[in-house]
Design a protein around this motif. Sequence first.
Motif, PDB file in Angstrom:
ATOM      1  N   GLY A   3       0.875  -1.198   0.029  1.00 47.56           N
ATOM      2  CA  GLY A   3      -0.063  -0.070   0.032  1.00 47.56           C
ATOM      3  C   GLY A   3       0.793   1.202  -0.141  1.00 47.56           C
ATOM      4  O   GLY A   3       1.985   1.181   0.708  1.00 47.56           O
ATOM      5  N   LYS A   4       0.413   2.243  -0.757  1.00 49.75           N
ATOM      6  CA  LYS A   4       1.017   3.596  -0.916  1.00 49.75           C
ATOM      7  C   LYS A   4       0.365   4.625  -0.656  1.00 49.75           C
ATOM      8  O   LYS A   4      -0.557   4.535  -0.926  1.00 49.75           O
ATOM      9  N   HIS A   5       0.895   5.670  -0.523  1.00 48.25           N
ATOM     10  CA  HIS A   5      -0.045   6.956  -0.127  1.00 48.25           C
ATOM     11  C   HIS A   5       1.061   8.116  -0.521  1.00 48.25           C
ATOM     12  O   HIS A   5       2.274   8.347  -0.411  1.00 48.25           O
ATOM     13  N   LYS A 198      -5.002   9.485  -0.486  1.00 44.89           N
ATOM     14  CA  LYS A 198      -5.127   8.717  -1.740  1.00 44.89           C
ATOM     15  C   LYS A 198      -4.075   7.475  -1.562  1.00 44.89           C
ATOM     16  O   LYS A 198      -3.048   7.455  -1.075  1.00 44.89           O
ATOM     17  N   SER A 200      -2.563   3.629  -2.808  1.00 47.48           N
ATOM     18  CA  SER A 200      -2.304   3.262  -3.994  1.00 47.48           C
ATOM     19  C   SER A 200      -2.017   1.646  -3.427  1.00 47.48           C
ATOM     20  O   SER A 200      -1.325   1.328  -2.456  1.00 47.48           O
ATOM     21  N   ALA A 202       0.018  -1.759  -4.730  1.00 46.93           N
ATOM     22  CA  ALA A 202       0.897  -2.250  -5.626  1.00 46.93           C
ATOM     23  C   ALA A 202       0.712  -3.589  -5.955  1.00 46.93           C
ATOM     24  O   ALA A 202      -0.064  -4.542  -5.213  1.00 46.93           O
ATOM     25  N   ASP A 210       1.669   0.281  -9.465  1.00 45.61           N
ATOM     26  CA  ASP A 210       0.267   0.502  -8.792  1.00 45.61           C
ATOM     27  C   ASP A 210      -0.817  -0.314  -9.720  1.00 45.61           C
ATOM     28  O   ASP A 210      -0.758  -0.142 -10.932  1.00 45.61           O
ATOM     29  N   ALA A 212      -4.030  -0.264  -8.376  1.00 44.41           N
ATOM     30  CA  ALA A 212      -5.315   0.560  -7.930  1.00 44.41           C
ATOM     31  C   ALA A 212      -5.087   1.657  -7.166  1.00 44.41           C
ATOM     32  O   ALA A 212      -4.162   1.724  -6.393  1.00 44.41           O
ATOM     33  N   GLN A 213      -6.094   2.668  -7.268  1.00 42.14           N
ATOM     34  CA  GLN A 213      -5.847   3.799  -6.059  1.00 42.14           C
ATOM     35  C   GLN A 213      -7.149   3.964  -5.713  1.00 42.14           C
ATOM     36  O   GLN A 213      -8.412   3.878  -6.295  1.00 42.14           O
ATOM     37  N   ARG A 215      -9.408   6.736  -2.701  1.00 44.99           N
ATOM     38  CA  ARG A 215      -9.467   7.889  -2.074  1.00 44.99           C
ATOM     39  C   ARG A 215     -10.527   7.602  -0.961  1.00 44.99           C
ATOM     40  O   ARG A 215     -11.584   7.595  -1.132  1.00 44.99           O
ATOM     41  N   LYS A 311     -13.835   2.704  -6.585  1.00 43.66           N
ATOM     42  CA  LYS A 311     -12.431   2.782  -6.902  1.00 43.66           C
ATOM     43  C   LYS A 311     -11.903   4.151  -8.000  1.00 43.66           C
ATOM     44  O   LYS A 311     -12.917   4.388  -8.827  1.00 43.66           O
ATOM     45  N   HIS A 312     -10.590   4.466  -7.524  1.00 42.13           N
ATOM     46  CA  HIS A 312     -10.290   5.783  -8.536  1.00 42.13           C
ATOM     47  C   HIS A 312      -9.275   5.456  -9.148  1.00 42.13           C
ATOM     48  O   HIS A 312      -8.058   4.787  -8.404  1.00 42.13           O
TER      49      HIS A 312
END
Length: 312
Positions: A3-5, A198, A200, A202, A210, A212-213, A215, A311-312
């Motif tokens: 997971g990323k942000h 936001k 993301s 991985a 990534d 998916a992202q 919010r 999902k965005h």
Amino acid sequence: MTGKHGEHNEQEPLTFEAMNTSFYITVQGCRVPNWQDFILGWIKYVEHEWSRFQSDNVLAQINNLEIGEIAEVSPPLFDLLSRAEEYRQKSNGFFSPYLLPLMEYHGYSHSFPFQSCETKTQEMPAVFSDAASPFHFDEKTGMIERLAEGQLDLGGIAKGYAVEAAANWLKSNGKAAAGIVDGGGDMTVWSNNQKEWKISVAHPYRTDLDIAQFRIKNGAIATSNVVYRSWLQGNEQKHHLLNGRTGLPVNSNLIQATVITENCVDAEVMAKLCFMVNKEELDPLLNSINPSHTLLLVTKDGKIIHHGGEKH
């Protein structure tokens, strides 16, 4: 990290290594100037005292109790053990905190990283399948009593609990208006509804990519996969996700499961459950834990399945 942000912070973020993963914590408007010291101390406490790889901690003390013996534990650990048993009951035993002998049997007997281990010659240990917990939890005294055999391995649920508790402390004690506590992709985010995070997710094989992202303003996310903590035992591929009912590594068409829901401990357990049953059985199983959730699943052939939420 799965997971990323994005970084949007007013105060210096806290980054460190613990529990074989990278932690990242950032907050906005925290009223406790030395909040980093409190959070680091808490995570390091969990890392030592709740790990099955330590022989001199409180978890070892509990596992060494004889039937009829009692032990006093801290309120957070008492809470976690009680919740772990509740998850076992709600999931009909697919999730279980009593898998230590089986983890060791399959070769996960020391901390990562490692690539291979010896094959065990003895028979596989019995799976704990009693209807009741092997421990009695006395809420008035904070004491636990061993009632039957059963060895604890808290693993990922301990990390999820540590993340959730750190976020709750920063919100309640620190009065932080917004923040994120990320323990290797298991994370809790919050805001005063004016900030949107936001997040993301991985790819399980390519962490720089990534898939998916999302919010979200308030919530939690957890990801489990069978890629990172995997090894060879003899000629057999093994991994750390065990089915609590069979004691065997899960055999699933999935390689990664991400769950977004309201708190990190729920998300951690639910991500593991995604590997346990087929699609028809999965929704009722997850709804028994928390009906408000979003799933992002990755299959062995690379298919990405999104279910629920936006999902965005």
